[in-house]
Write a protein that holds these residues in place. Sequence first.
Motif, short mmCIF file in Angstrom:
data_model
loop_
_atom_site.label_atom_id
_atom_site.label_comp_id
_atom_site.label_asym_id
_atom_site.label_seq_id
_atom_site.Cartn_x
_atom_site.Cartn_y
_atom_site.Cartn_z
N GLY A 23 0.81 -1.22 0.00
CA GLY A 23 0.00 0.00 0.00
C GLY A 23 0.84 1.26 0.00
O GLY A 23 0.37 2.34 -0.33
N ARG A 24 2.11 1.15 0.39
CA ARG A 24 2.98 2.31 0.48
C ARG A 24 3.39 2.85 -0.88
O ARG A 24 3.82 3.98 -0.99
CB ARG A 24 4.27 1.96 1.23
N LEU A 25 3.33 2.02 -1.92
CA LEU A 25 3.82 2.44 -3.23
C LEU A 25 3.08 3.67 -3.77
O LEU A 25 1.87 3.66 -3.88
CB LEU A 25 3.62 1.30 -4.24
N PRO A 26 3.81 4.73 -4.09
CA PRO A 26 3.13 5.89 -4.68
C PRO A 26 2.75 5.58 -6.13
O PRO A 26 3.41 4.74 -6.76
CB PRO A 26 4.20 6.98 -4.63
N PRO A 27 1.71 6.19 -6.65
CA PRO A 27 1.35 5.91 -8.04
C PRO A 27 2.38 6.54 -8.99
O PRO A 27 2.39 7.74 -9.18
CB PRO A 27 -0.02 6.56 -8.20
N ALA A 28 3.27 5.73 -9.53
CA ALA A 28 4.32 6.24 -10.43
C ALA A 28 3.74 6.39 -11.82
O ALA A 28 3.93 5.55 -12.69
CB ALA A 28 5.50 5.28 -10.43
N THR A 29 2.97 7.44 -12.03
CA THR A 29 2.24 7.56 -13.28
C THR A 29 2.95 8.43 -14.30
O THR A 29 2.56 8.49 -15.45
CB THR A 29 0.84 8.13 -13.03
N VAL A 30 3.99 9.14 -13.87
CA VAL A 30 4.72 10.00 -14.80
C VAL A 30 6.21 9.71 -14.68
O VAL A 30 6.74 9.58 -13.58
CB VAL A 30 4.44 11.49 -14.46
N CYS A 31 6.89 9.60 -15.82
CA CYS A 31 8.33 9.30 -15.80
C CYS A 31 9.11 10.53 -15.33
O CYS A 31 8.61 11.66 -15.43
CB CYS A 31 8.79 8.83 -17.17
N PRO A 32 10.32 10.34 -14.80
CA PRO A 32 11.09 11.48 -14.28
C PRO A 32 11.31 12.56 -15.35
O PRO A 32 11.30 13.75 -15.04
CB PRO A 32 12.42 10.84 -13.87
N ASN A 33 11.47 12.14 -16.58
CA ASN A 33 11.70 13.10 -17.67
C ASN A 33 10.51 14.04 -17.86
O ASN A 33 10.67 15.25 -17.99
CB ASN A 33 12.01 12.34 -18.96
N CYS A 34 9.31 13.47 -17.86
CA CYS A 34 8.10 14.31 -18.00
C CYS A 34 7.90 15.14 -16.72
O CYS A 34 7.55 16.31 -16.79
CB CYS A 34 6.88 13.45 -18.24
N ARG A 35 8.12 14.54 -15.58
CA ARG A 35 7.90 15.21 -14.29
C ARG A 35 8.74 16.48 -14.18
O ARG A 35 8.26 17.50 -13.68
CB ARG A 35 8.23 14.21 -13.16
N GLN A 36 9.98 16.42 -14.66
CA GLN A 36 10.85 17.59 -14.48
C GLN A 36 10.52 18.76 -15.42
O GLN A 36 11.06 19.85 -15.26
CB GLN A 36 12.32 17.19 -14.63
N GLN A 37 9.59 18.54 -16.34
CA GLN A 37 9.15 19.65 -17.20
C GLN A 37 8.20 20.59 -16.45
O GLN A 37 7.97 21.71 -16.87
CB GLN A 37 8.40 19.13 -18.44
N PHE A 38 7.60 20.07 -15.37
CA PHE A 38 6.69 20.92 -14.59
C PHE A 38 7.50 21.71 -13.57
O PHE A 38 8.34 21.14 -12.87
CB PHE A 38 5.65 20.05 -13.86
N VAL A 39 7.25 23.02 -13.52
CA VAL A 39 8.04 23.88 -12.63
C VAL A 39 7.19 24.31 -11.43
O VAL A 39 6.19 25.02 -11.59
CB VAL A 39 8.55 25.12 -13.39
N ALA A 40 7.59 23.84 -10.26
CA ALA A 40 6.87 24.21 -9.03
C ALA A 40 7.17 25.67 -8.69
O ALA A 40 8.29 26.13 -8.86
CB ALA A 40 7.29 23.30 -7.89
N LEU A 41 6.16 26.38 -8.19
CA LEU A 41 6.37 27.77 -7.77
C LEU A 41 7.09 27.77 -6.43
O LEU A 41 6.80 26.94 -5.57
CB LEU A 41 5.01 28.48 -7.66
N ASP A 42 8.04 28.68 -6.27
CA ASP A 42 8.87 28.62 -5.05
C ASP A 42 8.38 29.53 -3.92
O ASP A 42 8.85 29.44 -2.80
CB ASP A 42 10.34 28.91 -5.36
N TYR A 43 7.41 30.43 -4.19
CA TYR A 43 6.83 31.34 -3.19
C TYR A 43 7.85 32.32 -2.61
O TYR A 43 7.60 32.97 -1.61
CB TYR A 43 6.15 30.58 -2.04
#
Length: 226
Positions: A23-43
Amino acid sequence: MNCQLCNRRIAVKLTLRDLLWPGRLPPATVCPNCRQQFVALDYVNCCPACCRPQETDQLCPDCCSWRQKYPWQLTHRALYRYNGAMKEFMHRYKFAGDYRLRTVFAAEFTAAVRQLTAAVVVPIPVTQVTMATRGFNQVTGLLDGVDWTPCLQNRAVKKTAQSQKHRRERLRTPQPFVLSDSSKAVAGKRVLLVDDVYTTGRTLYHAADLIYQAGAAGVISISLAR
Ligand SMILES: [Zn+2]
Ligand SMILES: [Zn+2]
């Protein structure tokens, strides 16, 4: 498991712990390459009221003019920049209507919503036509197990696409919502408005205006992107 965005196979490394508590497994639905295209706002370098990226920590010109227009203030929080990758994501999620894509951000977005500890969560609604053609509201799709109240309804059955409008036209958009019967729930409460993308703020300010008219004690807002 394949990446939901580029369809590349994702290698999931399992530890002994993962195997013992699956149950601990996070849903790995996006590959690291796609994930790093999203830019989190730093506030850090952003407007304190709307999260617009900028050099200073002062209110941005847009928020200054909103404060002249309304007697209350709306503080908005956004998680990601509305960059090319996010636009593409939203296009596939909303316009191509791929409901599975909700899982890419749902857990993170839901955690941010819970952190704001509002008494009533009110999603921005989609029109009847969108609901009939898309089959879901992209905003509530981002909420996992959060109780929300449908206080707002669209005045029109069909909406003219905001994404095809210029900034000035968007800011002139008249009030698109009306209060529904369940808006009684907001009286005296701190309300969180939820949207997918913050563009000019026009939609959320219209929504907040009605929620205040329904007697809310305070209104804040959140979106996935800005
Ligand atoms: Zn990918
Ligand atoms: Zn601002």
